[in-house]
Design a protein around this motif. Structure first.
Motif, PDB file in Angstrom:
ATOM      1  N   LYS A  23      42.450  24.456  24.443  1.00  0.00           N
ATOM      2  CA  LYS A  23      42.266  24.409  22.990  1.00  0.00           C
ATOM      3  C   LYS A  23      42.894  25.627  22.305  1.00  0.00           C
ATOM      4  CE  LYS A  23      37.807  22.189  23.916  1.00  0.00           C
ATOM      5  NZ  LYS A  23      36.337  22.295  23.779  1.00  0.00           N
ATOM      6  N   ASN A  24      42.928  25.554  20.975  1.00  0.00           N
ATOM      7  CA  ASN A  24      43.301  26.694  20.116  1.00  0.00           C
ATOM      8  C   ASN A  24      44.710  27.211  20.371  1.00  0.00           C
ATOM      9  OD1 ASN A  24      40.634  26.714  18.974  1.00  0.00           O
ATOM     10  ND2 ASN A  24      39.918  27.803  20.794  1.00  0.00           N
ATOM     11  N   ASN A  25      45.623  26.289  20.711  1.00  0.00           N
ATOM     12  CA  ASN A  25      47.035  26.653  20.895  1.00  0.00           C
ATOM     13  C   ASN A  25      47.256  27.730  21.954  1.00  0.00           C
ATOM     14  OD1 ASN A  25      48.041  24.877  18.819  1.00  0.00           O
ATOM     15  ND2 ASN A  25      47.268  26.343  17.304  1.00  0.00           N
ATOM     16  N   LEU A  26      46.397  27.733  22.984  1.00  0.00           N
ATOM     17  CA  LEU A  26      46.491  28.756  24.024  1.00  0.00           C
ATOM     18  C   LEU A  26      47.118  28.235  25.315  1.00  0.00           C
ATOM     19  CD1 LEU A  26      42.984  30.420  23.532  1.00  0.00           C
ATOM     20  CD2 LEU A  26      45.203  31.429  22.970  1.00  0.00           C
ATOM     21  N   ARG A  27      47.545  26.976  25.341  1.00  0.00           N
ATOM     22  CA  ARG A  27      48.050  26.376  26.571  1.00  0.00           C
ATOM     23  C   ARG A  27      49.249  27.127  27.134  1.00  0.00           C
ATOM     24  NH1 ARG A  27      50.868  21.439  27.195  1.00  0.00           N
ATOM     25  NH2 ARG A  27      52.329  22.288  25.681  1.00  0.00           N
ATOM     26  N   ASP A  28      50.253  27.368  26.315  1.00  0.00           N
ATOM     27  CA  ASP A  28      51.478  27.998  26.816  1.00  0.00           C
ATOM     28  C   ASP A  28      51.223  29.433  27.261  1.00  0.00           C
ATOM     29  OD1 ASP A  28      52.725  25.623  26.291  1.00  0.00           O
ATOM     30  OD2 ASP A  28      53.743  26.316  24.472  1.00  0.00           O
ATOM     31  N   THR A  32      51.810  30.814  31.096  1.00  0.00           N
ATOM     32  CA  THR A  32      52.607  32.012  31.386  1.00  0.00           C
ATOM     33  C   THR A  32      51.791  33.039  32.163  1.00  0.00           C
ATOM     34  OG1 THR A  32      53.951  31.670  29.406  1.00  0.00           O
ATOM     35  CG2 THR A  32      53.949  33.884  30.346  1.00  0.00           C
ATOM     36  N   TYR A  33      50.553  33.222  31.749  1.00  0.00           N
ATOM     37  CA  TYR A  33      49.670  34.189  32.421  1.00  0.00           C
ATOM     38  C   TYR A  33      49.474  33.794  33.892  1.00  0.00           C
ATOM     39  CZ  TYR A  33      45.473  37.010  33.332  1.00  0.00           C
ATOM     40  OH  TYR A  33      44.570  37.903  33.869  1.00  0.00           O
ATOM     41  N   LEU A  34      49.197  32.514  34.139  1.00  0.00           N
ATOM     42  CA  LEU A  34      48.989  32.064  35.512  1.00  0.00           C
ATOM     43  C   LEU A  34      50.277  32.165  36.330  1.00  0.00           C
ATOM     44  CD1 LEU A  34      46.691  28.958  34.904  1.00  0.00           C
ATOM     45  CD2 LEU A  34      46.020  31.232  35.705  1.00  0.00           C
ATOM     46  N   SER A  35      51.395  31.883  35.695  1.00  0.00           N
ATOM     47  CA  SER A  35      52.681  32.017  36.379  1.00  0.00           C
ATOM     48  C   SER A  35      52.909  33.456  36.829  1.00  0.00           C
ATOM     49  CB  SER A  35      53.818  31.565  35.459  1.00  0.00           C
ATOM     50  OG  SER A  35      55.068  31.703  36.091  1.00  0.00           O
ATOM     51  N   ASN A  36      52.564  34.398  35.976  1.00  0.00           N
ATOM     52  CA  ASN A  36      52.717  35.815  36.326  1.00  0.00           C
ATOM     53  C   ASN A  36      51.784  36.228  37.463  1.00  0.00           C
ATOM     54  OD1 ASN A  36      54.707  36.213  34.394  1.00  0.00           O
ATOM     55  ND2 ASN A  36      53.249  36.830  32.805  1.00  0.00           N
ATOM     56  N   CYS A  51      41.494  33.966  37.566  1.00  0.00           N
ATOM     57  CA  CYS A  51      42.613  34.239  36.660  1.00  0.00           C
ATOM     58  C   CYS A  51      42.435  33.539  35.318  1.00  0.00           C
ATOM     59  CB  CYS A  51      43.930  33.816  37.311  1.00  0.00           C
ATOM     60  SG  CYS A  51      44.452  34.877  38.675  1.00  0.00           S
ATOM     61  N   ILE A  52      41.954  32.301  35.349  1.00  0.00           N
ATOM     62  CA  ILE A  52      41.719  31.587  34.084  1.00  0.00           C
ATOM     63  C   ILE A  52      40.604  32.273  33.294  1.00  0.00           C
ATOM     64  CG2 ILE A  52      40.923  29.409  33.074  1.00  0.00           C
ATOM     65  CD1 ILE A  52      42.295  27.965  35.412  1.00  0.00           C
ATOM     66  N   SER A  53      39.540  32.661  33.986  1.00  0.00           N
ATOM     67  CA  SER A  53      38.419  33.353  33.312  1.00  0.00           C
ATOM     68  C   SER A  53      38.883  34.679  32.725  1.00  0.00           C
ATOM     69  CB  SER A  53      37.268  33.568  34.302  1.00  0.00           C
ATOM     70  OG  SER A  53      36.770  32.337  34.775  1.00  0.00           O
ATOM     71  N   ASP A  54      39.666  35.423  33.485  1.00  0.00           N
ATOM     72  CA  ASP A  54      40.174  36.716  33.000  1.00  0.00           C
ATOM     73  C   ASP A  54      41.045  36.521  31.762  1.00  0.00           C
ATOM     74  OD1 ASP A  54      38.897  37.969  35.067  1.00  0.00           O
ATOM     75  OD2 ASP A  54      40.707  38.301  36.272  1.00  0.00           O
ATOM     76  N   PHE A  55      41.849  35.458  31.760  1.00  0.00           N
ATOM     77  CA  PHE A  55      42.700  35.203  30.612  1.00  0.00           C
ATOM     78  C   PHE A  55      41.884  34.995  29.348  1.00  0.00           C
ATOM     79  CE2 PHE A  55      44.501  32.001  27.748  1.00  0.00           C
ATOM     80  CZ  PHE A  55      45.675  32.615  27.366  1.00  0.00           C
ATOM     81  N   PHE A  56      40.847  34.175  29.435  1.00  0.00           N
ATOM     82  CA  PHE A  56      40.058  33.880  28.240  1.00  0.00           C
ATOM     83  C   PHE A  56      39.184  35.055  27.831  1.00  0.00           C
ATOM     84  CE2 PHE A  56      40.989  29.392  29.413  1.00  0.00           C
ATOM     85  CZ  PHE A  56      41.616  29.041  28.231  1.00  0.00           C
ATOM     86  N   GLU A  57      38.779  35.871  28.782  1.00  0.00           N
ATOM     87  CA  GLU A  57      38.062  37.100  28.430  1.00  0.00           C
ATOM     88  C   GLU A  57      38.969  38.023  27.630  1.00  0.00           C
ATOM     89  OE1 GLU A  57      36.310  39.028  31.768  1.00  0.00           O
ATOM     90  OE2 GLU A  57      35.053  37.303  32.305  1.00  0.00           O
ATOM     91  N   GLY A  58      40.242  38.085  28.040  1.00  0.00           N
ATOM     92  CA  GLY A  58      41.201  38.908  27.308  1.00  0.00           C
ATOM     93  C   GLY A  58      41.464  38.382  25.922  1.00  0.00           C
ATOM     94  N   VAL A  59      41.507  37.058  25.789  1.00  0.00           N
ATOM     95  CA  VAL A  59      41.697  36.452  24.471  1.00  0.00           C
ATOM     96  C   VAL A  59      40.524  36.750  23.551  1.00  0.00           C
ATOM     97  CG1 VAL A  59      41.855  34.245  23.260  1.00  0.00           C
ATOM     98  CG2 VAL A  59      43.209  34.612  25.307  1.00  0.00           C
TER      99      VAL A  59
END
Length: 377
Positions: free
Chosen positions: A297-302, A306-310, A369-377
């Motif tokens: 959601k919220n235009n965060l897909r891309d 990218t974050y997971l790719s890194n 990694c997904i959890s860390d990404f959304f915590e950062g957001v």
């Protein structure tokens, strides 16, 4: 790229090697060998249909089916845009017109209501897909097809083994196509099959896949000349590939059980994240999780991709809308906004790694990694 966790891995074992090696070592019948017929019979038995015919790809299988049903330039077929492009391309192989309909947001399959709206006097068939190994609303589509005297052809490329109310996908339509490409539930590298109850379609497919030749005996072991009774193609599956398919089919239920176990684990561990929607279905929808696709959601897909790719985790967008590819825009004049739900879903979906051999440690890494990404957001 050398991914730490790829999107998929082919599940193979010594049995696969043994089956293929036997064909190679015998030094004959690498084409039109007994493994081809055995594979067809085993597929038909597994799906629960009278017939199965195997091909060198799922796309060839769909192409042959268009010919077998006599679909031509005067016909229209209703297809999704949220699919791999061969679903939409197949009608054009026989000069018929694909007509795109919307998807619904539960299974990402064709929306029966919009399909009803798209039916015209030229409509010959409805061609839905079962996205990611989950049944679409195929019962409703079957009713619509029956009400309008239309063919229902299941593109079940991703859904071998999936069920709806304990009825196998591939038995709802007049015919169905399955794919054995390398990322499917079972794999022969490339390959496909058509299942059907129709004697007429089965006999036509047998002609189409081998040059329109009427084989009364095995072509490569007979000295007789055989007649060619229609225009056909070389869509044959080799004996080597069929042997691999026979071995792969023996472990399909184990593979599906592992996929479902891994998908349930991801669902449980990711359920606390409010920025994503998970692939969760009611009990009557038996999903085989050929893909594990979330909506972001919220235009965060891309950004998430990218974050997971890194982090070394491969993800992929399945699917960008077919009607917005360069070919379809230039050939048919499609523009953004034609299918708003399809286009919205396509901007949110992200397929995460899933395969029978993925470990819980690897899944925990993805989850972290997904959890860390959304915590950062």
């Amino acid at each position: 790229m050398n991914w730490k966790i790829p999107l998929f891995k082919i599940h193979s074992d010594k049995n696969d090697l043994d089956y293929v090696s036997r064909v190679i070592k015998r030094g004959s019948f690498w084409a039109i060998g007994p493994e081809v017929k055995d594979f067809e019979e085993n597929i038909a038995e597994y799906i629960g249909t009278k017939y199965a015919v195997v091909f060198n790809s799922g796309t060839s299988a769909l192409h042959a089916l268009m010919i077998a049903y006599g679909i031509s330039e005067t016909d229209e077929l209703i297809v999704p845009s949220f699919t791999f492009i061969s679903t939409a391309n197949a009608p054009q192989f026989t000069r018929s017109k694909p007509v795109f309909a919307e998807i619904e947001e539960n299974t990402f399959g064709l929306d029966p209501e919009d399909v009803n709206e798209k039916i015209t006097s030229k409509t010959k068939a409805i061609l839905p897909i079962h996205y990611g190994g989950c049944p679409c609303q195929i019962r409703e589509l079957r009713e619509i097809a029956d009400d309008h005297n239309l063919l229902l052809i299941e593109d079940a490329a991703e859904a071998m083994g999936s069920k709806l109310n304990n009825k196998k996908i591939g038995t709802f339509g007049d015919s169905a196509m399955f794919s054995f490409c390398q990322n499917k539930i079972i794999s022969t590298g490339e390959g496909g099959a058509i299942t059907t109850e129709s004697d007429d379609i089965y006999n036509k497919l047998q002609l189409i896949l081998s040059h329109g030749r009427q084989d009364t005996e095995n072509y490569f072991s007979s000295a007789k000349s055989m007649d060619y009774v229609m225009l056909g193609h070389n869509f044959r599956m080799s004996s080597i590939i069929a042997a691999l398919g026979l071995s792969q089919l023996q472990k399909i239920d184990d593979n599906i059980s592992l996929r479902r176990e891994k998908a349930n684990y991801l669902n449980n561990k990711l359920s606390h994240l409010s920025n994503i929607s998970l692939p969760v279905f009611s009990d009557d929808y038996y999903c085989v999780y050929q893909m594990y696709t979330i909506r972001v959601k919220n235009n965060l897909r891309d950004s998430l991709s990218t974050y997971l790719s890194n982090k070394g985790i491969m993800t992929k967008i399945y699917f960008p809308p077919v009607h917005l590819t360069s070919f379809y825009k230039s050939s048919f004049g499609y523009k953004s906004g034609y299918l708003p739900i399809t286009e919205k879903v396509s901007k949110e979906v992200l397929s995460l790694p899933i395969y029978p051999s993925i470990t819980f440690e690897e899944m925990d890494y993805i989850i972290k990694c997904i959890s860390d990404f959304f915590e950062g957001v």
